[in-house]
Scaffold this motif. Sequence first.
Motif, short mmCIF file in Angstrom:
data_model
loop_
_atom_site.label_atom_id
_atom_site.label_comp_id
_atom_site.label_asym_id
_atom_site.label_seq_id
_atom_site.Cartn_x
_atom_site.Cartn_y
_atom_site.Cartn_z
N PHE A 68 0.85 -1.19 0.00
CA PHE A 68 0.00 0.00 0.00
C PHE A 68 0.88 1.24 0.00
O PHE A 68 1.84 1.34 0.77
CB PHE A 68 -0.92 -0.01 1.21
CG PHE A 68 -1.97 1.07 1.19
CD1 PHE A 68 -2.82 1.22 0.12
CD2 PHE A 68 -2.09 1.95 2.26
CE1 PHE A 68 -3.78 2.22 0.09
CE2 PHE A 68 -3.05 2.96 2.26
CZ PHE A 68 -3.90 3.09 1.16
N LYS A 69 0.55 2.18 -0.86
CA LYS A 69 1.42 3.33 -1.09
C LYS A 69 1.65 4.16 0.17
O LYS A 69 2.77 4.60 0.45
CB LYS A 69 0.82 4.21 -2.18
CG LYS A 69 1.79 5.24 -2.74
CD LYS A 69 1.24 5.90 -3.97
CE LYS A 69 2.26 6.85 -4.58
NZ LYS A 69 3.48 6.17 -5.05
N ALA A 70 0.59 4.37 0.97
CA ALA A 70 0.73 5.19 2.17
C ALA A 70 1.68 4.57 3.19
O ALA A 70 2.22 5.27 4.05
CB ALA A 70 -0.64 5.42 2.81
N ASP A 71 1.90 3.26 3.08
CA ASP A 71 2.82 2.55 3.99
C ASP A 71 4.23 2.43 3.42
O ASP A 71 5.07 1.77 4.02
CB ASP A 71 2.28 1.15 4.27
CG ASP A 71 1.08 1.16 5.20
OD1 ASP A 71 1.27 1.18 6.43
OD2 ASP A 71 -0.05 1.16 4.69
N GLY A 72 4.45 3.02 2.24
CA GLY A 72 5.76 2.92 1.63
C GLY A 72 5.81 1.97 0.45
O GLY A 72 6.88 1.76 -0.14
N GLY A 73 4.67 1.38 0.09
CA GLY A 73 4.60 0.49 -1.07
C GLY A 73 4.33 1.26 -2.34
O GLY A 73 4.53 2.48 -2.41
N SER A 74 3.85 0.55 -3.36
CA SER A 74 3.64 1.18 -4.67
C SER A 74 2.18 1.16 -5.12
O SER A 74 1.82 1.84 -6.07
CB SER A 74 4.50 0.48 -5.72
OG SER A 74 4.13 -0.90 -5.84
N MET A 75 1.33 0.37 -4.47
CA MET A 75 -0.04 0.18 -4.94
C MET A 75 -1.02 1.15 -4.28
O MET A 75 -0.97 1.36 -3.07
CB MET A 75 -0.50 -1.25 -4.66
CG MET A 75 0.34 -2.34 -5.27
SD MET A 75 -0.31 -4.00 -4.86
CE MET A 75 1.05 -5.03 -5.41
N LEU A 76 -1.92 1.70 -5.10
CA LEU A 76 -3.02 2.49 -4.57
C LEU A 76 -4.25 1.63 -4.33
O LEU A 76 -5.10 1.97 -3.51
CB LEU A 76 -3.39 3.62 -5.54
CG LEU A 76 -2.53 4.87 -5.49
CD1 LEU A 76 -2.94 5.84 -6.58
CD2 LEU A 76 -2.63 5.54 -4.12
N ARG A 77 -4.36 0.52 -5.06
CA ARG A 77 -5.50 -0.38 -4.89
C ARG A 77 -5.06 -1.79 -5.21
O ARG A 77 -3.93 -2.03 -5.64
CB ARG A 77 -6.68 0.05 -5.77
CG ARG A 77 -6.39 0.14 -7.26
CD ARG A 77 -7.66 0.56 -7.96
NE ARG A 77 -7.51 0.60 -9.41
CZ ARG A 77 -8.53 0.56 -10.26
NH1 ARG A 77 -9.77 0.47 -9.78
NH2 ARG A 77 -8.35 0.61 -11.55
N PRO A 78 -5.90 -2.79 -4.98
CA PRO A 78 -5.49 -4.19 -5.14
C PRO A 78 -5.03 -4.51 -6.56
O PRO A 78 -5.42 -3.83 -7.52
CB PRO A 78 -6.76 -4.97 -4.79
CG PRO A 78 -7.62 -4.02 -4.04
CD PRO A 78 -7.30 -2.66 -4.55
N PRO A 79 -4.22 -5.56 -6.72
CA PRO A 79 -3.69 -5.90 -8.04
C PRO A 79 -4.76 -6.24 -9.07
O PRO A 79 -4.58 -5.99 -10.26
CB PRO A 79 -2.79 -7.12 -7.77
CG PRO A 79 -2.43 -7.01 -6.32
CD PRO A 79 -3.62 -6.39 -5.66
N SER A 80 -5.89 -6.85 -8.64
CA SER A 80 -6.93 -7.26 -9.59
C SER A 80 -8.25 -7.48 -8.87
O SER A 80 -8.29 -7.67 -7.66
CB SER A 80 -6.52 -8.55 -10.32
OG SER A 80 -6.56 -9.66 -9.43
#
Length: 350
Positions: A68-80
Amino acid sequence: MMRKLYIPTIAIGLAIVYLALAGCVTLTDKSIPVQQATPAIALKPASEPLTIMTWNIGYSGLGKESDFKADGGSMLRPPSKAIVRKNLEGIQGVLRERQPDVVLMQELAGPGFLTRGVNVLGGVKQALPDYSMFFSSDIRTRLFPGPLSLKHGLGTFLSVENDGTHIERIPEEPEAMMGLVRRRYHVQVTELTADGQDWALINVHLSAFDEGANTRMEQLTAVLNLAQSYYAAGKAVAVGGDWNMRLAPTDYAYTADDSAQFWIHDFPRDELDEGWQVAVDTSVPSVRTNEQPYTPGVNYTTNIDGLVVSPNVEIVSAEGLDLGFEYTDHQPVILKLRYRDGAAAPGSAQ
């Protein structure tokens, strides 16, 4: 040629104006809409011990495959969409198997951007057909088209007779999320009677990314004051949910960089009045960091999900369910509580 360019330009301009208007309405709307449902059959009388499950289901979008982006990841929403459905089916399976008296759920969501159009709220209700439901949105958009909309919040489900659920507002963060949405923080309060004793159950989800945990502390004070008022009125009180604070010291193995723990703060137990207890199962972590997809022994894990109970409540048991973070970034905690006349026994407090 000019005519062909003119029409698309107008359409794009109108779309921009519409989205700007929708954004303005979303930012300024302070209302908290609720959705309620009752089962076709009568609810059974409540009896002790009360079995309560608390679970932040991460809108069925934060299973083991997600960051999850807010936690330092790259995704704004689930992969699929398929992964959201897989997660929802797993959540439904746990709910059907366990069937607690009360479910205090956080990050429940209707169809929209975060769920890739999957009706997670409807799926949870489908798994609990003989429960009453009370859903209230802490995050929602206004006028946005379906694929871009948000409908996200708290859900309280009960298979036992109750006096209904209502909301109480708590302090909000000073800034909008990503400058677009204001989170309308609140708690859900449910009152019921079990074996002649009146109870107040409070479903809570505190802020996570507030600077220095300042908003969290304001919210905590408001929630504890509310809980104390119900206790002073003679009720047994249980406040449960996602505190976004470490409820007890933990030492689960991990190898991830400590930077992913930037949002973690300890629950200030000295803020509790005498006799109040924290109920948590420290043998099973209830949350993992989301800077990367989940790998056992890599992501940092700890316990931020559990209950705070009044002095007249005995903690019969506290059980964290180890699901390997397969379906959500939180794991459910099931607690059994009983009224105790006088000071509570140590029970399973940690």
